[in-house]
Design an enzyme around this catalytic site. Structure first.
Site, PDB file in Angstrom:
ATOM      1  N   GLY A  68       0.824  -1.185   0.000  1.00 44.14           N
ATOM      2  CA  GLY A  68       0.000   0.000   0.000  1.00 44.14           C
ATOM      3  C   GLY A  68       0.867   1.247   0.000  1.00 44.14           C
ATOM      4  O   GLY A  68       2.062   1.199   0.285  1.00 44.14           O
ATOM      5  N   GLY A 117       0.510  -5.094   0.240  1.00 50.00           N
ATOM      6  CA  GLY A 117      -0.686  -5.133  -0.588  1.00 50.00           C
ATOM      7  C   GLY A 117      -0.534  -5.942  -1.855  1.00 50.00           C
ATOM      8  O   GLY A 117      -1.514  -6.494  -2.367  1.00 50.00           O
ATOM      9  N   GLU A 140       6.257  -5.738   7.520  1.00 48.03           N
ATOM     10  CA  GLU A 140       5.509  -4.714   8.245  1.00 48.03           C
ATOM     11  C   GLU A 140       5.978  -4.465   9.670  1.00 48.03           C
ATOM     12  O   GLU A 140       5.888  -3.331  10.171  1.00 48.03           O
ATOM     13  CB  GLU A 140       4.015  -5.084   8.251  1.00 48.03           C
ATOM     14  CG  GLU A 140       3.336  -4.971   6.906  1.00 48.03           C
ATOM     15  CD  GLU A 140       3.584  -6.151   5.980  1.00 48.03           C
ATOM     16  OE1 GLU A 140       3.190  -6.092   4.806  1.00 48.03           O
ATOM     17  OE2 GLU A 140       4.197  -7.152   6.432  1.00 48.03           O
ATOM     18  N   ASP A 148      -0.643  -7.975   7.178  1.00 46.50           N
ATOM     19  CA  ASP A 148      -2.092  -7.971   6.964  1.00 46.50           C
ATOM     20  C   ASP A 148      -2.426  -8.536   5.587  1.00 46.50           C
ATOM     21  O   ASP A 148      -1.771  -9.477   5.148  1.00 46.50           O
ATOM     22  CB  ASP A 148      -2.669  -6.565   7.190  1.00 46.50           C
ATOM     23  CG  ASP A 148      -2.190  -5.537   6.175  1.00 46.50           C
ATOM     24  OD1 ASP A 148      -1.110  -5.712   5.588  1.00 46.50           O
ATOM     25  OD2 ASP A 148      -2.908  -4.534   5.979  1.00 46.50           O
TER      26      ASP A 148
END
Length: 349
Positions: A68, A117, A140, A148
Site C-alpha cells: 500500500g 498489498g 511490516e 495484513d
C-alpha cells in the site's frame, strides 16, 4: 486517497482473459484507494462475464506491487486519525477476500518485488508465477505495523513454522524458496510473461500454459527449514529469540542474522504478529480479514506505526524509538486489545 487510477491500473479484456496491469512504476506500483476501487470494479465485471475464464495480474517496472501507499496512509491517518483511512482498509481487505473466493483462476505474473498489498492481490489467487527477480516479503513489523492483507490466514498454512519466520523477520524470499515453500505455484522467465499472457488470452488451459516453465531448485532459506521449524515454533517471541541465540552460539550465521533482525523490529508489532500466527490457522478467510481490520484500527490508534514510517520513509534515520521499547514490556493485555471487537464492523464474506 481516491485519486484517478485510470492510468495507474490498466484494465483490458483480451480474449478469454481479463488483464490488470499495475502501472505506477515510480512508486513500485504501491496501491492507493483509487487503484483498489478500479481493480475491484474489473473483478466484479469479469466475474459476471462468461466470456472471461481467467484473470491475469501484472506489474510494470521492477515491482509487481510493493504494498500500500504507506506514506500517504501515514500522512492522512496522522492528520485525521483512523477514520481518515478506514475506507482504504475496508475496501482493500474486501478485495483480498473477493480474490480468495474467486471461482475463476486468478494468475499473477510476478517479477520483482511483491510485498504487503501486492501479496494481498496475488497470494490468495489460484496461480502465482515467479520470475527470476521474484522477491517476496511481509516486512511490516519493521515499520510498527503488522502482516495484513490475509497474512493471518495464509502464513500459518505454509509448511512448518515458515510463516512465523516471515512474519517476525520480514526477510525477503527469492524465486527458489518461493516455490519450495508454496508462496509461488510456478516459475517462468520474465521474458516469457508476454507469451504467457497471450496464451492465456487465447484460452489455452491454465495449467498447460504455466506448466511449460523451468524447474527451479530451492533457495538458501529452504536449506534452513529444520532450524526455522525448531526456533520459530517456540511459545513466544522471547522464546524464539532464545532458540535463535542458542543456534547462533553453535555456529549458525542464519540464526544470528534472524535474531539480530527481529531485535530491530517493533516489540508490539512482533507480539501481535506472533499472536496472529498462532490464531490464524483456525480462522476462515473472512474471520482472518475481520481480525486484521480490528488490528489495523488499533495500530493506527497507537505510536509505533507513525514512528516506524518516520524512521524508515520520512527522516530515513533507521532509528525508530518504539513504545514500549522491549518485548518484556508488551503485556498480554496489550496484545489482546488489538484483537477485541469493534463497533460497526465490516463483513468480508
Amino acid at each position: 486517497m481516491t485519486g484517478d487510477a485510470s492510468d495507474d491500473v490498466l484494465v483490458e479484456r483480451r480474449g478469454a482473459a481479463g488483464l490488470l496491469t499495475l502501472n505506477r512504476p515510480k512508486a513500485l506500483n504501491a496501491l492507493d484507494l483509487g487503484m483498489i476501487r478500479r481493480i475491484r470494479a474489473a473483478f466484479d465485471a469479469w466475474s459476471a462475464d462468461g466470456g472471461v475464464t481467467r484473470i491475469v495480474l501484472r506489474g510494470t517496472g521492477r515491482a509487481f506491487c510493493a504494498g500500500g501507499d504507506i506514506r500517504r496512509i501515514h500522512d492522512e491517518a496522522k492528520a485525521g486519525g483512523p477514520p481518515a483511512v478506514d475506507a482504504f482498509w475496508r475496501e482493500e481487505y474486501a478485495l483480498n477476500a473477493l480474490i480468495q473466493r474467486s471461482s475463476k483462476p486468478v494468475i499473477s505474473l510476478i517479477d520483482g518485488i511483491v510485498m504487503g498489498g501486492g501479496v494481498g492481490l496475488s497470494l490468495h489467487g489460484s496461480h502465482r508465477v515467479a520470475g527470476e527477480r521474484y522477491a517476496f516479503a511481509m516486512p511490516e513489523v519493521g515499520i510498527g505495523f503488522f502482516p495484513d492483507v490475509g497474512a493471518t490466514y495464509a502464513l500459518p498454512r505454509l509448511p512448518g513454522a515458515f510463516g512465523t519466520y516471515l512474519a517476525l523477520t520480514g526477510e525477503r524470499v527469492g524465486q527458489g524458496d518461493g516455490l519450495a515453500f508454496g508462496l509461488a505455484t510456478h516459475a517462468a522467465p520474465a521474458a516469457s510473461f508476454d507469451a504467457i499472457t497471450e496464451a492465456l488470452a487465447a484460452g489455452e488451459p491454465v495449467e498447460t500454459v504455466l506448466g511449460r516453465g523451468p524447474a527451479v531448485p530451492p533457495g538458501p532459506v529452504h536449506a534452513e527449514r529444520a532450524l526455522i521449524d525448531s526456533c520459530f515454533s517456540a511459545e513466544s517471541v522471547t522464546a524464539v529469540l532464545a532458540r535463535l541465540d542458542a543456534a547462533a552460539a553453535e555456529g549458525s550465521d542464519f540464526a544470528a542474522r534472524a535474531a539480530a533482525t527481529i531485535r530491530t523490529r517493533s516489540p508490539t508489532s512482533l507480539a501481535v504478529a506472533f499472536a496472529q500466527m498462532r490464531r490464524g490457522g483456525a480462522l476462515t478467510f473472512p474471520e482472518a480479514m475481520l481480525t486484521e481490520y480490528r488490528i489495523v484500527t488499533r495500530i493506527l490508534q497507537g505510536h509505533d506505526f507513525f514512528e516506524g514510517v518516520r524512521a524508515v520513509l520520512i527522516d530515513k534515520d533507521g532509528a525508530p524509538h518504539w513504545r514500549p521499547d522491549s518485548l518484556e514490556a508488551v503485556t498480554p493485555e496489550m496484545v489482546e486489545a488489538h484483537f477485541a471487537p469493534l463497533p460497526n464492523e465490516p463483513r468480508f464474506g
